[in-house]
Design a protein around this motif. Structure first.
Motif, PDB file in Angstrom:
ATOM      1  N   PRO A 277      34.890  12.748  12.007  1.00  0.00           N
ATOM      2  CA  PRO A 277      35.542  14.212  11.676  1.00  0.00           C
ATOM      3  C   PRO A 277      34.909  15.424  11.666  1.00  0.00           C
ATOM      4  O   PRO A 277      35.669  16.422  12.297  1.00  0.00           O
ATOM      5  CB  PRO A 277      35.858  13.911  10.180  1.00  0.00           C
ATOM      6  N   THR A 278      33.747  15.342  11.752  1.00  0.00           N
ATOM      7  CA  THR A 278      32.705  16.569  11.691  1.00  0.00           C
ATOM      8  C   THR A 278      31.466  16.526  12.448  1.00  0.00           C
ATOM      9  O   THR A 278      30.637  15.578  12.106  1.00  0.00           O
ATOM     10  CB  THR A 278      32.709  17.114  10.225  1.00  0.00           C
ATOM     11  N   PRO A 279      31.218  17.407  13.377  1.00  0.00           N
ATOM     12  CA  PRO A 279      30.018  17.602  13.896  1.00  0.00           C
ATOM     13  C   PRO A 279      29.020  18.468  13.151  1.00  0.00           C
ATOM     14  O   PRO A 279      29.308  18.944  12.051  1.00  0.00           O
ATOM     15  CB  PRO A 279      30.271  18.527  15.450  1.00  0.00           C
ATOM     16  N   MET A 302      29.528  14.221  16.129  1.00  0.00           N
ATOM     17  CA  MET A 302      28.364  14.743  17.234  1.00  0.00           C
ATOM     18  C   MET A 302      27.362  15.567  16.684  1.00  0.00           C
ATOM     19  O   MET A 302      27.833  16.069  15.463  1.00  0.00           O
ATOM     20  CB  MET A 302      29.030  15.507  18.213  1.00  0.00           C
ATOM     21  N   GLY A 303      25.978  15.436  16.986  1.00  0.00           N
ATOM     22  CA  GLY A 303      25.095  16.737  16.523  1.00  0.00           C
ATOM     23  C   GLY A 303      25.484  17.779  16.762  1.00  0.00           C
ATOM     24  O   GLY A 303      25.434  18.862  15.962  1.00  0.00           O
ATOM     25  N   LEU A 304      25.936  18.403  18.024  1.00  0.00           N
ATOM     26  CA  LEU A 304      26.402  19.593  18.315  1.00  0.00           C
ATOM     27  C   LEU A 304      27.521  19.013  19.177  1.00  0.00           C
ATOM     28  O   LEU A 304      27.598  18.600  20.117  1.00  0.00           O
ATOM     29  CB  LEU A 304      25.362  20.319  19.169  1.00  0.00           C
ATOM     30  N   LEU A 305      28.712  20.040  18.928  1.00  0.00           N
ATOM     31  CA  LEU A 305      29.919  19.872  19.828  1.00  0.00           C
ATOM     32  C   LEU A 305      30.154  21.330  20.325  1.00  0.00           C
ATOM     33  O   LEU A 305      30.338  22.432  19.419  1.00  0.00           O
ATOM     34  CB  LEU A 305      31.087  19.328  19.156  1.00  0.00           C
ATOM     35  N   ALA A 306      30.129  21.699  21.546  1.00  0.00           N
ATOM     36  CA  ALA A 306      30.701  23.081  22.030  1.00  0.00           C
ATOM     37  C   ALA A 306      31.805  22.983  22.898  1.00  0.00           C
ATOM     38  O   ALA A 306      31.839  21.964  23.719  1.00  0.00           O
ATOM     39  CB  ALA A 306      29.445  23.594  22.797  1.00  0.00           C
ATOM     40  N   GLN A 307      32.575  23.794  22.800  1.00  0.00           N
ATOM     41  CA  GLN A 307      34.067  24.021  23.482  1.00  0.00           C
ATOM     42  C   GLN A 307      34.306  25.301  23.804  1.00  0.00           C
ATOM     43  O   GLN A 307      33.965  26.248  23.081  1.00  0.00           O
ATOM     44  CB  GLN A 307      35.239  23.269  22.912  1.00  0.00           C
ATOM     45  N   GLN A 333      26.774   9.850  14.154  1.00  0.00           N
ATOM     46  CA  GLN A 333      27.949   8.963  14.324  1.00  0.00           C
ATOM     47  C   GLN A 333      28.292   8.740  15.718  1.00  0.00           C
ATOM     48  O   GLN A 333      28.743   7.582  16.157  1.00  0.00           O
ATOM     49  CB  GLN A 333      28.961   9.176  13.441  1.00  0.00           C
ATOM     50  N   ALA A 334      28.027   9.953  16.678  1.00  0.00           N
ATOM     51  CA  ALA A 334      28.401   9.959  17.899  1.00  0.00           C
ATOM     52  C   ALA A 334      27.349  10.590  18.840  1.00  0.00           C
ATOM     53  O   ALA A 334      26.175  10.081  18.552  1.00  0.00           O
ATOM     54  CB  ALA A 334      29.829  10.499  18.084  1.00  0.00           C
TER      55      ALA A 334
END
Length: 623
Positions: A277-279, A302-307, A333-334
């Motif tokens: 659910p949450t990075p 994710m540890g870090l998610l950038a979009q 987790q990912a």
């Protein structure tokens, strides 16, 4: 007085500067005193013309060393700071070294649609940083500890911002670490949860973990060797059935249906669900973001998610354990880092990525599926994957191209977005479908009774991935899917368990673009990849686009020129055969690489070819 006025001012004084400068230039400095005054004034004018505001977060009661909830204080502090900050003012939020605790209660509540994550809303955020310019978060080594289900840090719609010198962790991770105490084969397994794991046995005798606001029944896991922390050889994703379990001692649980001879006593298992659910850090719609010396020790996604970000630099960023003596074996987790539909340049240097449940880095765009042609210039298209929707896909002026899903062949020519609007929501927030009008006529081929995807070429980044260590993680080391220049050099890929480097592309399942046109992989060292089998794991370096109908493909997917993908001057230290797998590539070079064979594990891979090529053109391979 002038100097004090300049330093304390909250606005630029350009007009005043030029007036005084002109007077100084044309006046006669007849005495030493006047000359010194002139030099002092010029020194003042060399200072920044706009003020710098440093906020000591202790002033807001955000102090380390207490287990009290900092979430409410942080949200109030950020609200106050947003009101005080002037448009052209650089701002630093300075934390004292020490430990800070953040809980969901009183935290910022936001509706965020995050690529490659579960789209459940609202979400609680520890540090919700939005609409900022020239912001620096100076952690001074601070440890931010989170509780429950939260996004630790979000940064949205901001420019020239820096996050540095802090770490992120959770007091009670949603992954449950257990140790195998006894393995009796067909009689089952006895295991012991780690001290920090909160759990109970349900009425139907299932091992259930819990925390503040959450419960999970983990049924899958990743097994780690006790001493080396490597993922256990030839285990991959293991099943962890706990139905019918019982307590057989203090903190000892017997699971009669968990039968796996590959897990000797002493093995640590990260028991997990597939929720994400949450990075740890969420970046969206930002320009020029720097992340320096930041460590993520756990995140539920994710540890870090950038979009939809333009230019991201990571130096010394880590998704990692807390040193050699850390009692944990897992991190996120990912993926450690994940970049969806970004542009500019993504830089990752001097990083440490270990123990995560997926890739160290994944860079891609997102294909929309063509649903309907409305007229000669207009289409209806849709986000297809259940974890990737709800955010902007493109903007007027963006360059796009069309692709056949079955053969992954591009249609001739590019087009340009004239306008794009969500069709199932008022705005792009939360939308899955869009009406897109294009500047040029649409290709006639779109009338065929087959599936097509649309790729946004404007939102594709360059990548520089160098000097990083990737080790002891699940699935793959790194994944790149961008047509812009990608350089992967001087990295250590140490027991990545699956493929170390993957070049992909998929318009059928994940819907992640796109074709790689210029890739340089050099001066890297690969140690015993392929100890386990996961998706796309055909060799140490796997060029593996998803092409359902390769037989009828006429054009190539990756490459497009001689030497488009270059793999040179690397060192492969491996126990098994496959080094390079490539499919649908035009322009591939593999040369001046060293391949060493060891006996660390028994070879088991289905692919016993050093080089396995399918539909590859203009290829040069020399060991």
């Amino acid at each position: 007085e002038m100097q004090r006025s300049l330093v304390g001012s909250e606005m630029c004084i350009r007009d005043r500067y030029f007036t005084i400068k002109q007077q100084l230039l044309f006046s006669k400095c007849n005495t030493m005193k006047m000359k010194l005054e002139c030099l002092a004034l010029f020194a003042v004018f060399c200072l920044p013309l706009c003020a710098q505001h440093v906020y000591d977060m202790a002033r807001f009661g955000i102090q380390p060393g207490k287990k009290s909830n900092m979430s409410t204080r942080m949200e109030k502090a950020l609200a106050k700071i947003r009101k005080e900050v002037k448009e052209d003012e650089a701002v630093t939020l300075r934390f004292q070294s020490g430990t800070y605790h953040f809980y969901p209660e009183g935290a910022a509540e936001r509706t965020y649609y995050i690529s490659n994550h579960d789209q459940d809303n609202p979400k609680r955020v520890g540090l919700a940083l939005e609409d900022m310019k020239s912001l620096t978060i100076e952690g001074n080594g601070a440890e931010f500890i989170f509780h429950g289900q939260m996004i630790p840090v979000s940064l949205l719609r901001s420019t020239d911002c820096t996050l540095q010198n802090f770490s992120i962790d959770f007091a009670n991770p949603h992954i449950a670490q257990v140790e195998i105490i006894k393995n009796e084969g067909e009689k089952g397994i006895t295991f012991q949860p780690a001290p920090w794991v909160e759990y109970h046995l349900t009425k139907d005798s299932v091992f259930e973990t819990k925390g503040e606001g959450w419960k999970l029944r983990p049924m899958s896991g990743i097994a780690f060797e006790k001493a080396s922390r490597h993922i256990v050889y030839n285990t991959s994703d293991i099943s962890c059935p706990t139905k019918g379990c019982s307590m057989v001692g203090k903190n000892l649980i017997y699971a009669p249906k968990w039968k796996d001879k590959r897990l000797p006593a002493g093995t640590s298992v990260a028991m997990r669900s597939w929720d994400r659910p949450t990075p740890g850090i969420f970046l969206s719609h930002n320009t020029r973001t720097t992340i320096k010396n930041v460590k993520v020790h756990y995140a539920q996604g994710m540890g870090l998610l950038a979009q939809l970000c333009d230019d991201i630099t990571m130096d010394g960023f880590g998704v990692c354990l807390k040193g050699e003596n850390d009692s944990r074996y897992f991190t996120t987790q990912a993926d450690a880092t994940h970049f969806s539909q970004c542009k500019g340049k993504i830089t990752s240097v001097n990083g440490l990525y270990e123990g995560m449940m997926d890739d160290a880095i994944n860079v891609h765009g997102t294909y929309l599926k063509v649903l309907q042609q409305i007229d000669a210039h207009t289409l209806k298209a849709r986000y297809m994957h259940d974890q990737s929707w709800g955010f902007d896909w493109g903007f007027p002026g963006d360059s796009v191209q069309f692709i056949r899903s079955q053969t992954m062949e591009l249609l001739d020519g590019k087009n340009c977005i004239e306008c794009i609007t969500a069709s199932d929501k008022p705005t792009a927030d939360g939308a899955r479908e869009f009406i897109i009008r294009f500047s040029q006529l649409l290709p006639e081929a779109l009338n065929e009774q087959t599936d097509f995807g649309i790729e946004n070429l404007t939102w594709t980044p360059e990548v520089y991935f160098a000097g990083n260590t990737i080790r002891n993680n699940r699935a793959r080391g790194s994944l790149f899917s961008t047509p812009k220049k990608t350089i992967v050099e001087n990295n250590l890929f140490d027991h990545t368990s699956g493929t170390a480097i993957l070049l992909c592309g998929d318009c059928n399942g994940w819907y992640e673009t796109g074709a790689c046109r210029e890739v340089i992989i050099r001066h890297n060292r690969f140690i015993n990849a392929l100890t386990n089998m996961f998706q796309f794991t055909n060799a140490v370096i796997s060029i593996y686009p998803e092409i359902p109908d390769l037989e009828h493909q006429v054009k190539y997917f990756h490459g497009g020129k001689s030497g488009a993908i270059q793999i040179t001057d690397n060192e492969f230290d491996t126990f098994d055969a496959p080094i390079l797998y490539a499919k649908s590539v035009d322009g591939l070079i593999f040369k001046q690489n060293k391949i060493k064979t060891n006996n660390a594990y028994r070879p088991f891979h289905w692919n016993q070819n050093r080089f396995l090529l399918e539909k590859v053109n203009r290829v040069e391979i020399t060991e």
